[in-house]
Write a protein that holds these residues in place. Sequence first.
Motif, mmCIF file in Angstrom:
data_model
loop_
_atom_site.group_PDB
_atom_site.id
_atom_site.type_symbol
_atom_site.label_atom_id
_atom_site.label_comp_id
_atom_site.label_asym_id
_atom_site.label_seq_id
_atom_site.Cartn_x
_atom_site.Cartn_y
_atom_site.Cartn_z
ATOM 1 N N LYS A 20 0.800 -1.246 -0.115
ATOM 2 C CA LYS A 20 -0.003 -0.038 0.014
ATOM 3 C C LYS A 20 0.763 1.275 0.155
ATOM 4 O O LYS A 20 0.469 2.367 -0.718
ATOM 5 C CB LYS A 20 -0.973 -0.089 1.215
ATOM 6 C CG LYS A 20 -1.856 0.996 1.273
ATOM 7 C CD LYS A 20 -2.737 1.122 2.462
ATOM 8 C CE LYS A 20 -3.613 2.333 2.696
ATOM 9 N NZ LYS A 20 -4.577 2.126 3.615
ATOM 10 N N ALA A 64 2.533 1.604 -3.432
ATOM 11 C CA ALA A 64 1.235 2.101 -4.375
ATOM 12 C C ALA A 64 1.020 3.671 -4.042
ATOM 13 O O ALA A 64 0.937 4.352 -5.043
ATOM 14 C CB ALA A 64 0.006 1.266 -4.181
ATOM 15 N N LEU A 65 0.991 3.979 -2.867
ATOM 16 C CA LEU A 65 0.707 5.506 -2.523
ATOM 17 C C LEU A 65 1.861 6.187 -3.054
ATOM 18 O O LEU A 65 1.746 7.448 -3.698
ATOM 19 C CB LEU A 65 0.354 5.634 -1.189
ATOM 20 C CG LEU A 65 -0.788 5.166 -0.544
ATOM 21 C CD1 LEU A 65 -0.865 5.254 0.951
ATOM 22 C CD2 LEU A 65 -1.832 6.018 -1.253
ATOM 23 N N THR A 81 3.934 5.377 -5.558
ATOM 24 C CA THR A 81 3.909 5.280 -6.901
ATOM 25 C C THR A 81 3.046 6.444 -7.553
ATOM 26 O O THR A 81 3.411 7.328 -8.303
ATOM 27 C CB THR A 81 3.710 4.291 -7.598
ATOM 28 O OG1 THR A 81 4.785 3.239 -6.964
ATOM 29 C CG2 THR A 81 3.781 3.953 -9.065
ATOM 30 N N SER A 82 1.947 6.442 -6.972
ATOM 31 C CA SER A 82 0.661 7.348 -7.286
ATOM 32 C C SER A 82 1.209 8.515 -7.022
ATOM 33 O O SER A 82 1.175 9.724 -7.903
ATOM 34 C CB SER A 82 -0.535 7.020 -6.539
ATOM 35 O OG SER A 82 -1.435 7.844 -6.982
ATOM 36 N N LYS A 83 1.842 9.171 -5.984
ATOM 37 C CA LYS A 83 2.061 10.416 -5.582
ATOM 38 C C LYS A 83 3.391 10.772 -6.600
ATOM 39 O O LYS A 83 3.103 12.098 -7.067
ATOM 40 C CB LYS A 83 2.586 10.436 -4.246
ATOM 41 C CG LYS A 83 2.700 11.707 -3.515
ATOM 42 C CD LYS A 83 3.176 11.658 -1.959
ATOM 43 C CE LYS A 83 3.331 13.159 -1.303
ATOM 44 N NZ LYS A 83 3.525 13.079 -0.050
ATOM 45 N N PHE A 132 3.930 9.724 -9.656
ATOM 46 C CA PHE A 132 3.429 9.949 -10.969
ATOM 47 C C PHE A 132 2.705 11.438 -11.085
ATOM 48 O O PHE A 132 2.697 11.919 -12.213
ATOM 49 C CB PHE A 132 2.508 8.567 -11.511
ATOM 50 C CG PHE A 132 3.372 7.487 -11.982
ATOM 51 C CD1 PHE A 132 4.451 7.784 -12.882
ATOM 52 C CD2 PHE A 132 3.232 6.518 -11.490
ATOM 53 C CE1 PHE A 132 5.127 6.744 -13.607
ATOM 54 C CE2 PHE A 132 4.096 5.405 -11.818
ATOM 55 C CZ PHE A 132 5.162 5.566 -13.060
ATOM 56 N N TYR A 133 1.815 11.557 -10.006
ATOM 57 C CA TYR A 133 1.069 12.828 -9.821
ATOM 58 C C TYR A 133 2.001 14.028 -10.044
ATOM 59 O O TYR A 133 1.688 15.070 -10.659
ATOM 60 C CB TYR A 133 0.198 12.993 -8.587
ATOM 61 C CG TYR A 133 -0.505 14.117 -8.455
ATOM 62 C CD1 TYR A 133 -1.545 14.351 -9.282
ATOM 63 C CD2 TYR A 133 -0.292 15.150 -7.817
ATOM 64 C CE1 TYR A 133 -2.402 15.583 -9.221
ATOM 65 C CE2 TYR A 133 -1.071 16.360 -7.588
ATOM 66 C CZ TYR A 133 -2.060 16.426 -8.430
ATOM 67 O OH TYR A 133 -2.737 17.756 -8.335
ATOM 68 N N ASP A 151 3.428 14.360 -13.277
ATOM 69 C CA ASP A 151 2.666 14.848 -14.280
ATOM 70 C C ASP A 151 2.354 16.294 -14.145
ATOM 71 O O ASP A 151 2.430 17.122 -15.258
ATOM 72 C CB ASP A 151 1.411 14.065 -14.062
ATOM 73 C CG ASP A 151 0.128 14.701 -15.063
ATOM 74 O OD1 ASP A 151 0.297 14.287 -16.131
ATOM 75 O OD2 ASP A 151 -0.905 15.207 -14.455
#
Length: 591
Positions: A213, A216-217, A219-221, A223-224, A227
């Motif tokens: 988890k 994943a957080l 990675t998401s952070k 990539f955000y 971006d």
Amino acid sequence: MISLIPLMIERVGVVLIVAFLLAQMKSFRKVIDQSQTVKEKMILVVIFGLFGVMSNYTGIKIHPNSITENSWLIAIEPDSAIANTRIMGITIGSMLGGPVVGVGIGLIAGLHRYLMGGFTATACAISAILAGGIAGYVGMVRKRRGTITAPFAVMMGIIMEITQMGLILIVTKPFDIAWNLVKVIGIPMIIINGLGMLLFMIIIQNILREREKTRALQTSKAFYIADQTLPFFRKGLNPESCQRVAELMLELTDADAIAITNAEGVLAHVGSASDHHKPTLGFSTELTKKVLKEGTVLMARSREEILCQNERCPLRAAVVLPLRLHDRTVGTLKLYFNNPSQLTEVERELAEGLANLFSTQLELGEAEQQSKLLKDAEVKALQAQIHPHFLFNAINTISVLCRTNPEKARKLLLELSHFFRSNLQGARQMLISLEKEIEHVKAYLSLEQARFPDRYEVDWSIEEGLENQLLPPFVLQPLVENSIRHAFSKMKRGEVKVEVSADDVHLCIQVRDNGHGISADKLQVLGKETVVSTHGTGTALVNIKERLYGIYGKEATFRIKSEEEKGTSIQIKIPLKQTGGYSSYDEGIYS
């Protein structure tokens, strides 16, 4: 037998409490991960071997005719045995680490059990080593096919405990004493060890889920953030782009300050200590110099390591990461913290991920820039080529006028000179003012109208205040030239209307004529590719469209409307961009 179950549950509880406490340690969480190094495998052997030792010490002493409740076992009489949870720790550690780790755990727990004594010492020692090897091998095979689930672990624990009971019956003599012992401890140990395996695996699975988890957080952070920062890193490492990236990172991470450098100095610093950490040439910290030189990640956990000269500087920890471009370290990303405890492993991993993504963005930005430069070079090569027929026709017209109308010939020579100068200047610039582009078109028209004085009429409608708006050179002139050369063949007189206006965000250009128009089949491909025609190939329209989209992307529009025998209209929209002088779009990756 029934009275043994509550006592066994207590022992399992002790082991699980220790397991839970270990689960809070980062080092333990790390070695539980799916892939372990030799060092981490050794740690697994020690940890789960000690679990086996603890299970021996907390075991319940079994006499031939009684069960003794005790708190801590040191030694066992020759006619006694123990009921414990040793197999639980051995099985779990072995499945996590593999057969080599399992045998190591079994050796530690089994040897300790043998030294404690009792008439089952030999059988228990052998079963410990055997359980470690078997559970390790089965766990290794299982992990190759998928994951070790809690039910599977429970089943393995029960099988290993049944195996231990079988070895006690086989190895321990006399058989009747061994049988009486198994009747007393067999079912309780199988049930309780199975229950312990279930609870232990739930703890381990929670560790793995939490780690997944967190990843994943992160990675998401990452990539955000990547971006959000991509539009700025496309422009390279310059003070403006780095300032915006640093501000975004400060907002989206837990760092107290963010700094970005190139190879020469600090480009941006935002957040804590920004009153004295300012963009400047050179570096005040050896940490940054070392990262630039070695291209490795470095961390500081004290003010002395950061080496700030200001005594009141609140920064106490930092992680400095290299920004790479084609295997060269071209800058650094620095995350600062006011408290060293804030610089966790999670923050470090996030920073490393961001540094890698930013490096990739820099490479993509450079590749995009090189692509634009290549396309621009191709376009400029075309722009620098003047249509030979136009040049020859203009010279011939002027030579005739030198005898009949010298004053007009002189003016046309000046217009031809102006046309040449505009053509050459435009070939060196990415953007020019609307005023300059119109002057270039009018110079062209004056030369053409000298040859065909009554062939066509050009009507101008230019909204006031747009003179300094920027646009790519050679946008208007080819459109007007197309109308004159292709729209009015075999017509006595034609009309061309040039309209330039602006809305809230766009500069709008329209060139219309009342000529022959374009057939539907040619209209479908015109501006997208060259066409086969006796009047032209449409290369100029393709050129204009590619330049507009290459410079402005989706913000530009290029539309052609036409009806046969009614005329053609070409509409262009580009973003408003105004300046007082020369502008070059995206001057480079570095500034």
